[in-house]
Structure formats: C-alpha cells, structure tokens
Design an enzyme around this catalytic site. Structure first.
Site, mmCIF file in Angstrom:
data_model
loop_
_atom_site.group_PDB
_atom_site.id
_atom_site.type_symbol
_atom_site.label_atom_id
_atom_site.label_comp_id
_atom_site.label_asym_id
_atom_site.label_seq_id
_atom_site.Cartn_x
_atom_site.Cartn_y
_atom_site.Cartn_z
ATOM 1 N N TYR A 13 -18.020 12.149 -10.386
ATOM 2 C CA TYR A 13 -18.173 10.730 -10.082
ATOM 3 C C TYR A 13 -19.652 10.354 -10.130
ATOM 4 O O TYR A 13 -20.492 11.066 -9.575
ATOM 5 C CB TYR A 13 -17.640 10.431 -8.673
ATOM 6 C CG TYR A 13 -16.137 10.486 -8.528
ATOM 7 C CD1 TYR A 13 -15.408 9.353 -8.198
ATOM 8 C CD2 TYR A 13 -15.442 11.683 -8.699
ATOM 9 C CE1 TYR A 13 -14.030 9.395 -8.043
ATOM 10 C CE2 TYR A 13 -14.058 11.745 -8.563
ATOM 11 C CZ TYR A 13 -13.362 10.594 -8.231
ATOM 12 O OH TYR A 13 -11.995 10.653 -8.098
ATOM 13 N N LYS A 62 2.677 3.027 -11.056
ATOM 14 C CA LYS A 62 1.511 2.234 -10.689
ATOM 15 C C LYS A 62 1.161 1.225 -11.784
ATOM 16 O O LYS A 62 0.720 0.099 -11.495
ATOM 17 C CB LYS A 62 0.326 3.154 -10.408
ATOM 18 C CG LYS A 62 0.448 3.946 -9.107
ATOM 19 C CD LYS A 62 0.459 3.039 -7.892
ATOM 20 C CE LYS A 62 0.322 3.828 -6.598
ATOM 21 N NZ LYS A 62 0.308 2.954 -5.405
ATOM 22 N N TYR A 110 4.087 8.929 -11.653
ATOM 23 C CA TYR A 110 3.241 8.147 -10.750
ATOM 24 C C TYR A 110 2.451 7.103 -11.537
ATOM 25 O O TYR A 110 2.387 5.933 -11.138
ATOM 26 C CB TYR A 110 2.291 9.087 -10.020
ATOM 27 C CG TYR A 110 1.372 8.420 -9.022
ATOM 28 C CD1 TYR A 110 1.831 8.040 -7.768
ATOM 29 C CD2 TYR A 110 0.027 8.194 -9.327
ATOM 30 C CE1 TYR A 110 0.981 7.446 -6.841
ATOM 31 C CE2 TYR A 110 -0.831 7.602 -8.409
ATOM 32 C CZ TYR A 110 -0.342 7.232 -7.176
ATOM 33 O OH TYR A 110 -1.189 6.643 -6.267
ATOM 34 N N VAL A 162 -9.246 9.412 -2.986
ATOM 35 C CA VAL A 162 -9.699 9.013 -1.660
ATOM 36 C C VAL A 162 -9.240 10.086 -0.673
ATOM 37 O O VAL A 162 -8.142 10.634 -0.799
ATOM 38 C CB VAL A 162 -9.108 7.638 -1.269
ATOM 39 C CG1 VAL A 162 -9.552 7.227 0.127
ATOM 40 C CG2 VAL A 162 -9.517 6.583 -2.296
ATOM 41 N N ASN A 187 0.794 -1.221 0.000
ATOM 42 C CA ASN A 187 0.000 0.000 0.000
ATOM 43 C C ASN A 187 0.833 1.280 0.000
ATOM 44 O O ASN A 187 0.378 2.309 -0.496
ATOM 45 C CB ASN A 187 -0.924 0.001 1.221
ATOM 46 C CG ASN A 187 -1.568 1.354 1.447
ATOM 47 O OD1 ASN A 187 -2.445 1.771 0.687
ATOM 48 N ND2 ASN A 187 -1.116 2.067 2.471
#
Length: 246
Positions: free
Chosen positions: A206, A154, A150, A183, A83
């Site tokens: 969203y 990932k 990034y 998040v 994580n």
C-alpha cells in the site's frame, strides 16, 4: 415525517466497520439502530453510545421485521448503511459449489436488496437530507485470486447503489458506495488464519504502508451520510490506502 434528530440504521453493527460507523454517526448527533445477528455484541456497542437501538436478527432471512422494528424504535429513518457481509477466499470459480455461491450472494447482495426494499418507503417519507451508503470492496475493480463469489456480489451491490441514485434522487435520497481494501476487522481473518503474520507484508504493497482501521472507513461513511455531502450521489469512493493506484 419530521424529527429533530436524524436517525440511522447500520447493518453488521456488532463489530468492525459497522461498530465504528455507529460510533461516528452517534458522535455527529445521529440516533442509531444497531443491526446484527449477535445481540450481545450489539448491546456492548450500544452501551458505549447511549441511546442506541438494538435490533438482533439475520438480514438474509428477516429484513422486513428488522427494518420495521428499527424504524419503529427510532421514529423514522434518514440514513441507511448497508455494511453487513461475509467473505470466502481461496476458491477459483470452478471450485465454488452452489452452496458457497448462494451464501455469498445472499449476505453480500440479496439481503441488502431486501433491507433497501423495506427501508426506502421510510426514507421517502422522511424530511431533509437522506442518505444510503453501501460498503463494497476494492475487489470490485482490483482483482486478486480466489474471490469470485464475493467480488461478484460486491460488484452487484455497487451497481445497485448507482441505480438507487438515479431512481431515488428525485425523492431527495442520495446513494453512494465506499470501497475499502484490507481493514483490520474480524472479516480479515476469514480463510486467512495467519493474517497477523502476513499483515506487515500486505501493508508494504500500500502506498501509505499500512492496512486500514475501521475508523478510517467509518469517517468517510459518516461524511457521506451527512448533509455535508448533500450534493454527492451515485459515487463510488475508494478507502484503500492508495492500493488501487499502486
């Protein structure tokens, strides 16, 4: 190795998604080793769990020692949650210097490889259901400007997760990746000091009309880590409030 209690190592467990994952696993009866750079934050999380192991350290530099200490304290290993991470925003590729590029790959990809390399022999030695869950990002497949380093890191982690499923499935080890969108964690504020002011406008894009909470992602990770998902491996699961289909 056989233990009556399942055990897990969670990196980046001092806050955000990692701390929530530790709580979710602990609620499932899993004994957890909390790994992170800030011992005080880990101790605070552990105080709420009871029985959690605290291992402070930087996985970019000291993965072998961290895994050995965690597994030694736990007595074995059944679950690994990759994580820990860091993000840099607002840089197009020609604006990324070598130091930033190297740092992003180091924490978001290479460090997890080193943790995996150290942890896999212990996972192979354990009995019963064993699971690796790696945390990617929706930026793997839904691009927004300024996240090249990034997103590349990932994306590499997701590809590595699929390879793990193929290589270690015969050993009974499952490997899956979870891809969150935005998040509400400390990571959301990196290079985005106005996050609180922008959050409502971001949430409007969203389908569920809200950003994620750490618990949203942790519940999915805990499921994939458990024997309830015993026939699930090599999957990439979105946890993004519908953003990817909007």
């Amino acid at each position: 190795m056989s233990t009556s209690t399942r055990t897990a190592l969670v990196t980046g467990a001092g806050s955000g998604i990692g701390a929530s994952v530790a709580r979710a696993l602990s609620s499932d009866g899993v004994r957890v080793a909390l790994v992170g750079r800030r011992r005080d934050a880990l101790v605070d999380v552990a105080a709420r769990l009871g029985g959690a192991v605290v291992v402070a350290g930087d996985i970019t530099r000291d993965a072998d020692r961290i895994v050995a200490e965690a597994v030694g304290a736990l007595g074995g290993l059944h679950v690994l949650v990759n994580n820990a991470g860091a993000i840099r925003r607002n840089l197009r590729v020609h604006e990324i210097d070598d130091e930033t590029w190297d740092a992003q790959l180091a924490v978001n990809l290479t460090a997890h490889f080193r943790v995996l390399r150290a942890a896999l022999p212990h996972l192979m030695h354990a009995d019963g259901d064993r699971s690796i869950v790696s945390i990617g990002s929706t930026l793997v497949h839904k691009m927004i400007p300024g996240h090249g380093a990034y997103a590349a890191a990932k994306g590499g982690l997701v590809a590595l997760t699929k390879q793990l499923a193929v290589d270690y499935g015969p050993d009974g080890i499952r490997a899956n990746a979870v891809l969150p969108a935005v998040v509400r964690t400390p990571l959301a504020y990196t290079d985005r000091p106005d996050f609180d002011e922008r959050a409502a406008a971001m949430a409007a894009s969203y389908p569920l009309r809200r950003l994620g909470e750490p618990e949203d992602v942790a519940a999915l990770i805990a499921f994939l880590a458990s024997a309830r998902a015993a026939w699930v491996t090599g999957t990439v699961v979105l946890a993004d409030g519908g953003l990817s289909v909007a």
